[in-house]
Write an enzyme that holds these catalytic residues in place. Structure first.
Site, PDB file in Angstrom:
ATOM      1  N   ASP A 104       1.012  -1.013  -0.259  1.00  0.00           N
ATOM      2  CA  ASP A 104      -0.023  -0.055  -0.079  1.00  0.00           C
ATOM      3  C   ASP A 104       0.932   0.956  -0.044  1.00  0.00           C
ATOM      4  OD1 ASP A 104      -2.459   1.601   0.056  1.00  0.00           O
ATOM      5  OD2 ASP A 104      -2.082   2.064   2.314  1.00  0.00           O
ATOM      6  N   SER A 105       0.473   2.415  -0.311  1.00  0.00           N
ATOM      7  CA  SER A 105       0.945   3.340  -0.335  1.00  0.00           C
ATOM      8  C   SER A 105       1.481   3.987   1.085  1.00  0.00           C
ATOM      9  CB  SER A 105       0.124   4.760  -1.017  1.00  0.00           C
ATOM     10  OG  SER A 105      -0.970   4.976  -0.250  1.00  0.00           O
ATOM     11  N   CYS A 111      -4.265  -1.336  -2.168  1.00  0.00           N
ATOM     12  CA  CYS A 111      -4.313  -0.130  -2.414  1.00  0.00           C
ATOM     13  C   CYS A 111      -5.290   0.344  -3.506  1.00  0.00           C
ATOM     14  CB  CYS A 111      -2.924   0.765  -2.566  1.00  0.00           C
ATOM     15  SG  CYS A 111      -3.102   2.536  -3.122  1.00  0.00           S
ATOM     16  N   GLU A 145      -6.450  10.029   9.275  1.00  0.00           N
ATOM     17  CA  GLU A 145      -5.100  10.227   9.521  1.00  0.00           C
ATOM     18  C   GLU A 145      -5.140  11.314  10.715  1.00  0.00           C
ATOM     19  OE1 GLU A 145      -2.561  10.540   6.281  1.00  0.00           O
ATOM     20  OE2 GLU A 145      -2.844   8.399   6.128  1.00  0.00           O
ATOM     21  N   CYS A 205     -11.297   2.730  -0.856  1.00  0.00           N
ATOM     22  CA  CYS A 205     -10.146   3.226  -0.430  1.00  0.00           C
ATOM     23  C   CYS A 205      -9.890   2.629   0.811  1.00  0.00           C
ATOM     24  CB  CYS A 205     -10.379   4.792  -0.166  1.00  0.00           C
ATOM     25  SG  CYS A 205      -8.768   5.270   0.593  1.00  0.00           S
ATOM     26  N   HIS A 252      -8.551   3.064   3.461  1.00  0.00           N
ATOM     27  CA  HIS A 252      -8.706   4.229   4.888  1.00  0.00           C
ATOM     28  C   HIS A 252     -10.181   4.188   5.193  1.00  0.00           C
ATOM     29  CE1 HIS A 252      -4.758   5.974   4.119  1.00  0.00           C
ATOM     30  NE2 HIS A 252      -5.039   6.701   5.206  1.00  0.00           N
TER      31      HIS A 252
END
Lengths: 289, 289
Positions: free
Chosen positions: B27-28, B90, B167, B202, B204
């Site tokens: 993943d990034s 990702c 985040e 996504c 996240h």
């Protein structure tokens, strides 16, 4: 290793036909365009190279080692393309890596933290200042150190949502106002209610200035480190540029070249919002990763 | 160039002492840890390598060329460290670069888009689905293509603020709820009021699942492409792993190694939020930029 910042002035003064200096401006992405905008207003008789490291942005959440490596690469790129003075138009890169960039560069380097801190110190009557910035800028305590050296107490507050909100284009949005209210509420609490200056310690934040003006306590002055930096560069160059310059040379419009490590099309589109004018000559740069 | 996904199973079946496969997850940054979490639950009898390209995150706002180059580098890194199957955990890297990764890899590759689209198609009664994701994922129309191939109409909606909100840790915050309400309001408008599935495109977003459940229209099912992907990987491996395996080998806990291109300390700290357990063995990787 620190190059004397007056060297470029001496160099240009020494020539019989004064030249237009080429100023290299570096940022992780688009925010530095607010510094370029201020530079173009104050120093129209110079040419500019702008480097946006858009493939690796944002720097604001990254470590010292990573940011320093990226910034030094960009500085070398600008030098190799003719920059005679480097403006590190990125608070994170300045806060984390200015010494490393100065050590690696062969031309004078101006960062954004010292000019911002200097302007804040000259404005603050209560000697108490709030600085907002990215996580990395705040963790470095570069502003606090620069302000304490000027006898000013500083609270630094990380505001990681403000950059994405600006990039979403929500510069006058209710959500952004609520986020700013939360961040500034925390920043001006607990003994900092009488801080009388708010330093915009990130080059994205000037786009939020009207909103922040409404949200910040009324007695607070806003210091924009983009503007302060442009003035610091102007002060170094201005004297030279108003002397010994042929009129036709002074009147020419600045040549501006843009370099971006990610999509050129996106740089053009997003960048215009920050620069406030059309962006034409953008070249893609591959830093050989 | 596409490696046959059953090759690894044949390889392992052929040995007399069945081995635990090593699965590489890429993943990034941190989001892919939600996929790793699902994999650990479904496939505990494997070992894992996780690569987070944290020095260059986020990918979601970057161009195809840049994302493809970064993703192929990471895929090679995982292969060279023993990964026998690659999970591109990702959405942006899958949407923009899966073909390039498959072309460059020497082991089977599983992305997140096909499993997510497959799960959405199997759930949607109205054959109408909303997909939320990053700007880059949405621009690629990878989900729309995968859903249309299954006879399902799709609206894709970019939600660039959700990643920074996660985040920031604001997973149950009023601001996040307001942002989600704005994004979903736009996504389910204009002919998509009867869409009955919301795909979390996504990695996240699974952290926002309870909040999105409240904000999304009641009749809507939420499909988590992290979970769907784990199931797709499990389906490929599960059969093998429940056969021919010595009990003591099956019972051993997974070995997990983490690699990050930015700060190891930050990876450990932030990553635990996504993985839901302590992160220990993190190594810093320099991709020789």
């Amino acid at each position: 290793m620190r190059t004397d910042p007056t060297a470029i002035i001496d160099l240009v003064s020494a020539t019989m036909t004064p030249r237009r200096p080429t100023i290299g401006v570096f940022d992780s992405g688009f925010g530095g365009l607010t510094v370029l905008k201020a530079l173009l207003e104050l120093i129209p008789d110079a040419d500019y190279l702008y480097f946006g490291d858009t493939a690796r942005l944002p720097y604001g959440s990254k470590s010292v080692e990573t940011v320093a490596r990226y910034a030094v690469e960009a500085a070398h790129y600008l030098e190799n393309h003719g920059a005679e003075l480097l403006v590190i138009a990125c608070n994170t890169a300045t806060a984390l890596a200015l010494d490393r960039i100065i050590g690696a560069a062969h031309v004078p380097v101006v960062g954004v933290v010292e000019p911002g801190a200097g302007a804040a110190a000259s404005v603050s009557k209560n000697r108490k200042v709030v600085v907002i910035g990215t996580e990395a800028t705040v963790s470095s305590h570069a502003y606090r150190k620069a302000l304490e050296a000027r006898g000013v107490e500083a609270r630094e507050k990380a505001c990681p949502l403000l950059v994405p909100l600006v990039e979403e284009g929500w510069v006058e949005h209710g959500v952004t106002e609520e986020v700013a209210r939360i961040y500034l509420g925390e920043a001006f609490a607990d003994g900092f209610g009488d801080a009388d200056v708010l330093v915009l310690g990130c080059t994205h934040y000037p786009l939020l200035k009207p909103l922040l003006r409404r949200v910040a306590p009324e007695h607070v002055s806003i210091v924009d480190s983009a503007e302060s930096t442009a003035r610091a560069v102007a002060e170094r160059l201005q004297k030279l540029l108003t002397h010994e310059r042929k009129d036709e040379e002074r009147r020419r419009l600045p040549r501006i070249k843009f370099f971006a490590t990610d999509s050129v099309e996106k740089f053009r589109r997003l960048g215009e919002r920050f620069l406030g004018r059309a962006i034409e000559d953008v070249r893609h740069v591959d830093l050989k990763e």
